[in-house]
Enzyme design. Sequence first.
Site, mmCIF file in Angstrom:
data_model
loop_
_atom_site.group_PDB
_atom_site.id
_atom_site.type_symbol
_atom_site.label_atom_id
_atom_site.label_comp_id
_atom_site.label_asym_id
_atom_site.label_seq_id
_atom_site.Cartn_x
_atom_site.Cartn_y
_atom_site.Cartn_z
ATOM 1 N N HIS A 147 -6.825 -6.562 1.138
ATOM 2 C CA HIS A 147 -5.524 -7.261 1.143
ATOM 3 C C HIS A 147 -5.071 -7.579 2.578
ATOM 4 O O HIS A 147 -3.895 -7.417 2.920
ATOM 5 C CB HIS A 147 -4.476 -6.476 0.347
ATOM 6 C CG HIS A 147 -4.238 -5.064 0.797
ATOM 7 N ND1 HIS A 147 -3.936 -4.050 -0.087
ATOM 8 C CD2 HIS A 147 -4.225 -4.495 2.024
ATOM 9 C CE1 HIS A 147 -3.752 -2.924 0.582
ATOM 10 N NE2 HIS A 147 -3.931 -3.175 1.881
ATOM 11 N N HIS B 101 2.712 -0.658 3.756
ATOM 12 C CA HIS B 101 2.361 -0.519 5.170
ATOM 13 C C HIS B 101 3.630 -0.323 5.997
ATOM 14 O O HIS B 101 4.001 -1.193 6.787
ATOM 15 C CB HIS B 101 1.602 -1.759 5.647
ATOM 16 C CG HIS B 101 0.366 -2.049 4.848
ATOM 17 N ND1 HIS B 101 0.406 -2.673 3.622
ATOM 18 C CD2 HIS B 101 -0.940 -1.802 5.108
ATOM 19 C CE1 HIS B 101 -0.826 -2.789 3.159
ATOM 20 N NE2 HIS B 101 -1.666 -2.268 4.035
ATOM 21 N N HIS C 97 -12.282 -0.730 7.996
ATOM 22 C CA HIS C 97 -11.547 -1.276 9.134
ATOM 23 C C HIS C 97 -10.792 -0.176 9.862
ATOM 24 O O HIS C 97 -10.394 0.827 9.276
ATOM 25 C CB HIS C 97 -10.613 -2.424 8.763
ATOM 26 C CG HIS C 97 -9.477 -2.162 7.805
ATOM 27 N ND1 HIS C 97 -9.623 -1.584 6.577
ATOM 28 C CD2 HIS C 97 -8.152 -2.454 7.905
ATOM 29 C CE1 HIS C 97 -8.449 -1.535 5.945
ATOM 30 N NE2 HIS C 97 -7.531 -2.047 6.748
ATOM 31 N N GLU D 5 -7.789 3.315 2.759
ATOM 32 C CA GLU D 5 -7.153 2.558 1.664
ATOM 33 C C GLU D 5 -8.039 2.499 0.415
ATOM 34 O O GLU D 5 -7.548 2.274 -0.688
ATOM 35 C CB GLU D 5 -6.858 1.125 2.109
ATOM 36 C CG GLU D 5 -5.778 1.017 3.160
ATOM 37 C CD GLU D 5 -5.513 -0.422 3.612
ATOM 38 O OE1 GLU D 5 -4.479 -0.646 4.243
ATOM 39 O OE2 GLU D 5 -6.336 -1.322 3.348
HETATM 40 O O1 DHB Z 1 -7.487 -6.726 9.700
HETATM 41 C C1 DHB Z 1 -6.266 -6.799 9.883
HETATM 42 O O2 DHB Z 1 -5.777 -7.538 10.728
HETATM 43 C C2 DHB Z 1 -5.344 -5.958 9.053
HETATM 44 C C3 DHB Z 1 -4.029 -5.776 9.440
HETATM 45 C C4 DHB Z 1 -3.170 -5.021 8.646
HETATM 46 C C5 DHB Z 1 -3.652 -4.443 7.475
HETATM 47 O O3 DHB Z 1 -2.853 -3.705 6.667
HETATM 48 C C6 DHB Z 1 -4.975 -4.614 7.100
HETATM 49 O O4 DHB Z 1 -5.390 -4.017 5.948
HETATM 50 C C7 DHB Z 1 -5.825 -5.378 7.892
#
Ligand code: DHB
Length: 450
Positions: A157, A204, A339, A386
């Site tokens: 997301h 978030h 990530h 997540e």
């Molecule tokens: O990759 C990103 O930029 C990004 C930023 C905020 C998030 O909550 C995320 O899941 C990814």
Amino acid sequence: MALDKPYKDVPGTTIYDAEQARKGYHLNQFAMSLMKPENRGRFLADQEAYLDEWPLNAVQRQAVLDMDLNTMIAEGGNIYFLSKIGATHGLSFQQMAGSMTGMSEAAYRDMMIGGGRRPEGNRLKDLDGWTPPSTEKATTFRPDAPATYTSALFTSHVPAIGAAMDLGKTEEPYWKKVFDGYEWTRKWAKENTPDVVILVYNDHATAFDASIIPTFVLGTGAEYPVADEGYGPRPVPDVKGYPEFAAHLAQSIIQDDFDLTLVNEMVVDHGLTVPLSLVYGDVEEWPVKVIPLAVNVVQYPVPSGRRCYELGKALRRAIDKWDGEQLNVQIWGTGGMSHQLQGPRAGLINKEWDNAFLDHLIADPLGLTEWPHMEYVDEAGSEGIELVDWLIARGAMDDQFGGQSPEVDHRFYHVPASNTAVGHLVISNPVAPHLAATASVSSHLEEVGA
Ligand SMILES: O=C(O)c1ccc(O)c(O)c1
């Protein structure tokens, strides 16, 4: 298959549960408004005019004007909220409680001085035919349930995906590679629009700031405005909830030993709106009702994959207990994949681990529940945690209740979208007999060579 509500029959007692809370929502919020001195002043000066500001039904409104607490309680009021109305009129708790008993104020006070009301003859147990509620948990699914869990959909997301759509960049080469992976899903979603999506995501630091850290939040409200995360709200429709079904789910899941936080009013951030945009595109209104289910993965300790999977099982038991209208239900698991958005290790991507996660999610979800937090953090980056959100949708599927394995309809993996690896999967429970006539799910994996 009625929900366990043994408290419904306790003599002279109305238990304030999710169903009552839904009925009494505006009445209780009106009562809360009287905690401010200026509102008390305005209410006492002109009750009718003050009540015009609140969408109470006619019975609730009259009950407030009559200070009729029994009727207010029957209409969904709760005594702690309603006590603010009584306090505004200068009533004590004893006067309020006594007013509901049919006794005079003096007689009630004397009864209390005399030791209070005796329980004999006032218990549910004193009635004939009382049986304690069952504590057994279903281990098989209910094939004839009016609410059918048809498909699970999993997706990242990433907020930049939403921004790319909002700014018309979807055809740019960088973004086209991402959006191509959702083309199949867009078509499928048109033919397989459910009545309701239970959308698992993580907030978030948007709806919940540092003042409150709820582990599992179930949205029981009617509408969720789109949040302003600092860039202005995304230009997408507000999200419509499904309070009746959500209240039912809350009742069943909490009785199933999961202590959910129930939220009637909250904004929803990219975690919830980006998946809707990916699947339904640029629309005037979302074509489905949404029940948000938010998992805390911001502040440790966060729930384990195992706990999320077990919540999925409780969620399925709740879906199966619904005895209302026929519903086609999808559960979406969102967030991930690998990530890391912080510190010198930012930008970490682990393609091998992500794909192993997808393999296990499909074929071995119970095995996946054994993967500890440290595995997610170490291998998939601090924000890869997540992915525990995805186990809720998977734990609820037929094969986790002795049914058949899900069919894999679509699988997609791509690096990067901003700082993130994008993962996307659609898997479906074997088609329930009463849906078979209209279903048009067919695997296209061979077509895409996955
Ligand atoms: O990759 C990103 O930029 C990004 C930023 C905020 C998030 O909550 C995320 O899941 C990814």
